[in-house]
Design a protein around this motif. Structure first.
Motif, PDB file in Angstrom:
ATOM      1  N   MET A   1       0.832  -1.204   0.000  1.00 41.72           N
ATOM      2  CA  MET A   1       0.000   0.000   0.000  1.00 41.72           C
ATOM      3  C   MET A   1       0.868   1.257   0.000  1.00 41.72           C
ATOM      4  O   MET A   1       0.582   2.231  -0.710  1.00 41.72           O
ATOM      5  N   VAL A   2       1.934   1.240   0.793  1.00 42.37           N
ATOM      6  CA  VAL A   2       2.817   2.408   0.871  1.00 42.37           C
ATOM      7  C   VAL A   2       3.441   2.692  -0.491  1.00 42.37           C
ATOM      8  O   VAL A   2       3.430   3.832  -0.983  1.00 42.37           O
ATOM      9  N   TYR A   3       3.979   1.655  -1.125  1.00 45.41           N
ATOM     10  CA  TYR A   3       4.648   1.853  -2.409  1.00 45.41           C
ATOM     11  C   TYR A   3       3.669   2.094  -3.550  1.00 45.41           C
ATOM     12  O   TYR A   3       4.058   2.595  -4.604  1.00 45.41           O
ATOM     13  N   ALA A   4       2.408   1.741  -3.356  1.00 49.80           N
ATOM     14  CA  ALA A   4       1.413   1.973  -4.405  1.00 49.80           C
ATOM     15  C   ALA A   4       0.877   3.396  -4.395  1.00 49.80           C
ATOM     16  O   ALA A   4       0.330   3.850  -5.411  1.00 49.80           O
ATOM     17  N   PHE A   5       1.037   4.108  -3.264  1.00 53.16           N
ATOM     18  CA  PHE A   5       0.424   5.432  -3.163  1.00 53.16           C
ATOM     19  C   PHE A   5       1.399   6.544  -2.779  1.00 53.16           C
ATOM     20  O   PHE A   5       1.374   7.619  -3.388  1.00 53.16           O
TER      21      PHE A   5
ATOM     22  N   ILE B   1      -5.727   4.543 -10.819  1.00 56.70           N
ATOM     23  CA  ILE B   1      -5.962   5.941 -11.195  1.00 56.70           C
ATOM     24  C   ILE B   1      -4.833   6.840 -10.694  1.00 56.70           C
ATOM     25  O   ILE B   1      -4.307   7.683 -11.434  1.00 56.70           O
ATOM     26  N   VAL B   2      -4.438   6.664  -9.442  1.00 56.78           N
ATOM     27  CA  VAL B   2      -3.387   7.501  -8.855  1.00 56.78           C
ATOM     28  C   VAL B   2      -2.077   7.333  -9.614  1.00 56.78           C
ATOM     29  O   VAL B   2      -1.389   8.318  -9.934  1.00 56.78           O
ATOM     30  N   ASN B   3      -1.710   6.102  -9.923  1.00 50.40           N
ATOM     31  CA  ASN B   3      -0.449   5.867 -10.619  1.00 50.40           C
ATOM     32  C   ASN B   3      -0.486   6.396 -12.047  1.00 50.40           C
ATOM     33  O   ASN B   3       0.525   6.900 -12.551  1.00 50.40           O
ATOM     34  N   PHE B   4      -1.633   6.302 -12.698  1.00 53.26           N
ATOM     35  CA  PHE B   4      -1.745   6.812 -14.069  1.00 53.26           C
ATOM     36  C   PHE B   4      -1.534   8.324 -14.112  1.00 53.26           C
ATOM     37  O   PHE B   4      -0.734   8.836 -14.911  1.00 53.26           O
ATOM     38  N   PHE B   5      -2.240   9.044 -13.259  1.00 56.64           N
ATOM     39  CA  PHE B   5      -2.135  10.499 -13.292  1.00 56.64           C
ATOM     40  C   PHE B   5      -0.791  10.984 -12.751  1.00 56.64           C
ATOM     41  O   PHE B   5      -0.252  11.988 -13.230  1.00 56.64           O
ATOM     42  N   SER B   6      -0.234  10.275 -11.780  1.00 63.24           N
ATOM     43  CA  SER B   6       1.077  10.672 -11.263  1.00 63.24           C
ATOM     44  C   SER B   6       2.158  10.465 -12.317  1.00 63.24           C
ATOM     45  O   SER B   6       3.040  11.314 -12.498  1.00 63.24           O
ATOM     46  N   PHE B   7       2.089   9.337 -13.017  1.00 62.66           N
ATOM     47  CA  PHE B   7       3.058   9.091 -14.087  1.00 62.66           C
ATOM     48  C   PHE B   7       2.914  10.136 -15.192  1.00 62.66           C
ATOM     49  O   PHE B   7       3.918  10.647 -15.713  1.00 62.66           O
ATOM     50  N   SER B   8       1.681  10.460 -15.540  1.00 68.59           N
ATOM     51  CA  SER B   8       1.447  11.468 -16.580  1.00 68.59           C
ATOM     52  C   SER B   8       1.983  12.828 -16.149  1.00 68.59           C
ATOM     53  O   SER B   8       2.600  13.550 -16.949  1.00 68.59           O
ATOM     54  N   PHE B   9       1.770  13.173 -14.884  1.00 70.41           N
ATOM     55  CA  PHE B   9       2.263  14.449 -14.371  1.00 70.41           C
ATOM     56  C   PHE B   9       3.791  14.488 -14.395  1.00 70.41           C
ATOM     57  O   PHE B   9       4.394  15.491 -14.803  1.00 70.41           O
ATOM     58  N   GLY B  10       4.414  13.395 -13.968  1.00 70.81           N
ATOM     59  CA  GLY B  10       5.870  13.337 -13.990  1.00 70.81           C
ATOM     60  C   GLY B  10       6.420  13.394 -15.404  1.00 70.81           C
ATOM     61  O   GLY B  10       7.456  14.033 -15.656  1.00 70.81           O
TER      62      GLY B  10
ATOM     63  N   PHE C   1       5.725   0.949 -13.535  1.00 72.32           N
ATOM     64  CA  PHE C   1       5.665  -0.492 -13.281  1.00 72.32           C
ATOM     65  C   PHE C   1       4.297  -0.890 -12.745  1.00 72.32           C
ATOM     66  O   PHE C   1       3.723  -1.909 -13.152  1.00 72.32           O
ATOM     67  N   ILE C   2       3.765  -0.092 -11.838  1.00 66.29           N
ATOM     68  CA  ILE C   2       2.437  -0.385 -11.296  1.00 66.29           C
ATOM     69  C   ILE C   2       1.372  -0.206 -12.374  1.00 66.29           C
ATOM     70  O   ILE C   2       0.388  -0.956 -12.424  1.00 66.29           O
ATOM     71  N   MET C   3       1.559   0.770 -13.257  1.00 66.04           N
ATOM     72  CA  MET C   3       0.612   0.948 -14.362  1.00 66.04           C
ATOM     73  C   MET C   3       0.561  -0.294 -15.251  1.00 66.04           C
ATOM     74  O   MET C   3      -0.519  -0.721 -15.672  1.00 66.04           O
ATOM     75  N   LEU C   4       1.723  -0.871 -15.544  1.00 64.96           N
ATOM     76  CA  LEU C   4       1.745  -2.092 -16.351  1.00 64.96           C
ATOM     77  C   LEU C   4       0.997  -3.220 -15.652  1.00 64.96           C
ATOM     78  O   LEU C   4       0.265  -3.987 -16.285  1.00 64.96           O
ATOM     79  N   ASN C   5       1.177  -3.317 -14.345  1.00 60.09           N
ATOM     80  CA  ASN C   5       0.473  -4.349 -13.592  1.00 60.09           C
ATOM     81  C   ASN C   5      -1.024  -4.071 -13.518  1.00 60.09           C
ATOM     82  O   ASN C   5      -1.822  -4.995 -13.364  1.00 60.09           O
ATOM     83  N   CYS C   6      -1.393  -2.807 -13.615  1.00 64.60           N
ATOM     84  CA  CYS C   6      -2.802  -2.423 -13.513  1.00 64.60           C
ATOM     85  C   CYS C   6      -3.514  -2.414 -14.863  1.00 64.60           C
ATOM     86  O   CYS C   6      -4.675  -1.984 -14.930  1.00 64.60           O
ATOM     87  N   TRP C   7      -2.852  -2.866 -15.911  1.00 64.75           N
ATOM     88  CA  TRP C   7      -3.491  -2.838 -17.222  1.00 64.75           C
ATOM     89  C   TRP C   7      -4.837  -3.566 -17.240  1.00 64.75           C
ATOM     90  O   TRP C   7      -5.806  -3.061 -17.823  1.00 64.75           O
TER      91      TRP C   7
ATOM     92  N   ALA D   1     -12.608   6.913  -8.323  1.00 62.36           N
ATOM     93  CA  ALA D   1     -12.197   8.218  -8.849  1.00 62.36           C
ATOM     94  C   ALA D   1     -12.339   9.301  -7.778  1.00 62.36           C
ATOM     95  O   ALA D   1     -11.467  10.177  -7.643  1.00 62.36           O
ATOM     96  N   PHE D   2     -13.408   9.237  -7.009  1.00 63.31           N
ATOM     97  CA  PHE D   2     -13.608  10.222  -5.940  1.00 63.31           C
ATOM     98  C   PHE D   2     -12.531  10.082  -4.861  1.00 63.31           C
ATOM     99  O   PHE D   2     -11.977  11.088  -4.386  1.00 63.31           O
ATOM    100  N   LEU D   3     -12.215   8.851  -4.479  1.00 60.44           N
ATOM    101  CA  LEU D   3     -11.186   8.636  -3.461  1.00 60.44           C
ATOM    102  C   LEU D   3      -9.813   9.065  -3.970  1.00 60.44           C
ATOM    103  O   LEU D   3      -9.009   9.627  -3.211  1.00 60.44           O
ATOM    104  N   ALA D   4      -9.538   8.803  -5.245  1.00 55.60           N
ATOM    105  CA  ALA D   4      -8.262   9.238  -5.819  1.00 55.60           C
ATOM    106  C   ALA D   4      -8.163  10.759  -5.805  1.00 55.60           C
ATOM    107  O   ALA D   4      -7.112  11.331  -5.470  1.00 55.60           O
ATOM    108  N   TRP D   5      -9.261  11.432  -6.162  1.00 50.51           N
ATOM    109  CA  TRP D   5      -9.278  12.899  -6.123  1.00 50.51           C
ATOM    110  C   TRP D   5      -9.065  13.398  -4.697  1.00 50.51           C
ATOM    111  O   TRP D   5      -8.354  14.387  -4.469  1.00 50.51           O
ATOM    112  N   THR D   6      -9.655  12.717  -3.728  1.00 52.63           N
ATOM    113  CA  THR D   6      -9.485  13.099  -2.322  1.00 52.63           C
ATOM    114  C   THR D   6      -8.030  12.967  -1.890  1.00 52.63           C
ATOM    115  O   THR D   6      -7.486  13.837  -1.192  1.00 52.63           O
TER     116      THR D   6
END
Length: 247
Positions: free
Chosen positions: A44-48, A168-177, A200-206, A230-235
């Protein structure tokens, strides 16, 4: 299963103590499985955490120019490389290894996480959700999904919420980076490791992305689960930005 494993792990029949006394070193093998659900915490820590830091422009890993960068890269590639090599030497294939480590991560964000939380609540005397037996009846469409080696996300389970939030979090964070790298930000040296982890997490989340957006069969993720995720990710992003700007 996760709750039962933890109940054994923290009982007087703990494999580390009782198991070693009665079975010798084999008790350590049983201990590995009995404490398995606790892996959900570092997963959980490394995923978020690194991803939210990436989206907030905060670097938590060494920069490319620092010696520690090579150490982190070596540990990441070495651990997964050794695991893949062991899998191949035992007669497995790369695809089977990839699916195996993907399921390991999925368990950490779903059943192991909820099992650990429920065990903690139960230990504190707080009522928790009971174990619900799901239907094992497989219709023709589900049978087709399984024959194609696809995951079934069609059940509106809360366990899928954490998976969707992580995706969702990993997708938008990767895009931002990635945008920061393209725009030539002054602090780009601290981003590659966090982007590597998010990618790497995005590939696993495909399969999760497919279930949320692309699929139309019964294995598609329910719209309700996607909206909640999506709401929790936005939060999470709002909280991360608030903490970042408050400093």
């Amino acid at each position: 299963w996760a709750i039962g494993l933890l109940e054994v792990a923290f009982s007087r029949y703990c494999p580390i103590t009782f198991g070693i006394r009665t079975m010798g070193l084999m008790g350590l093998a049983y201990a590995h499985y009995s404490f398995w659900p606790i892996w959900s915490i570092p997963i959980m820590v490394y995923a978020f955490l690194p991803q939210l830091a990436l989206a907030s422009g905060i670097s938590i890993f060494p920069k490319i120019s620092e010696p520690g960068f090579l150490l982190y890269l070596f540990l990441f590639l070495g651990a997964y490389g050794q695991d893949c090599l062991d899998f191949l030497l035992e007669g497995g294939t790369f695809r089977k290894w990839w699916n195996d480590q993907r399921i390991w991560l999925i368990r950490g964000l779903s059943c192991h996480l909820f099992g650990t939380l429920e065990y903690l609540l139960k230990s504190l005397g707080i009522s928790a959700f009971g174990f619900n037996v799901t239907s094992k009846v497989v219709d023709d469409e589900q049978s087709k999904i399984y024959s194609q080696e696809m995951l079934d996300f069609g059940v509106p389970s809360p366990m899928f919420v954490t998976l969707a939030v992580a995706a969702i979090v990993n997708f938008f964070s990767f895009s931002f980076g990635f945008l920061q790298m393209i725009c030539g930000s002054d602090d780009n040296e601290g981003l590659p490791l966090q982007m590597l982890l998010a990618g790497f997490i995005m590939l696993n989340c495909w399969p999760v992305y497919e279930a949320m957006v692309l699929r139309t069969d019964k294995g598609k993720m329910p719209t309700k689960v996607t909206i909640i995720a999506a709401f929790l990710a936005w939060t999470l992003y709002a909280a991360a930005f608030h903490i970042s700007f408050s400093k």
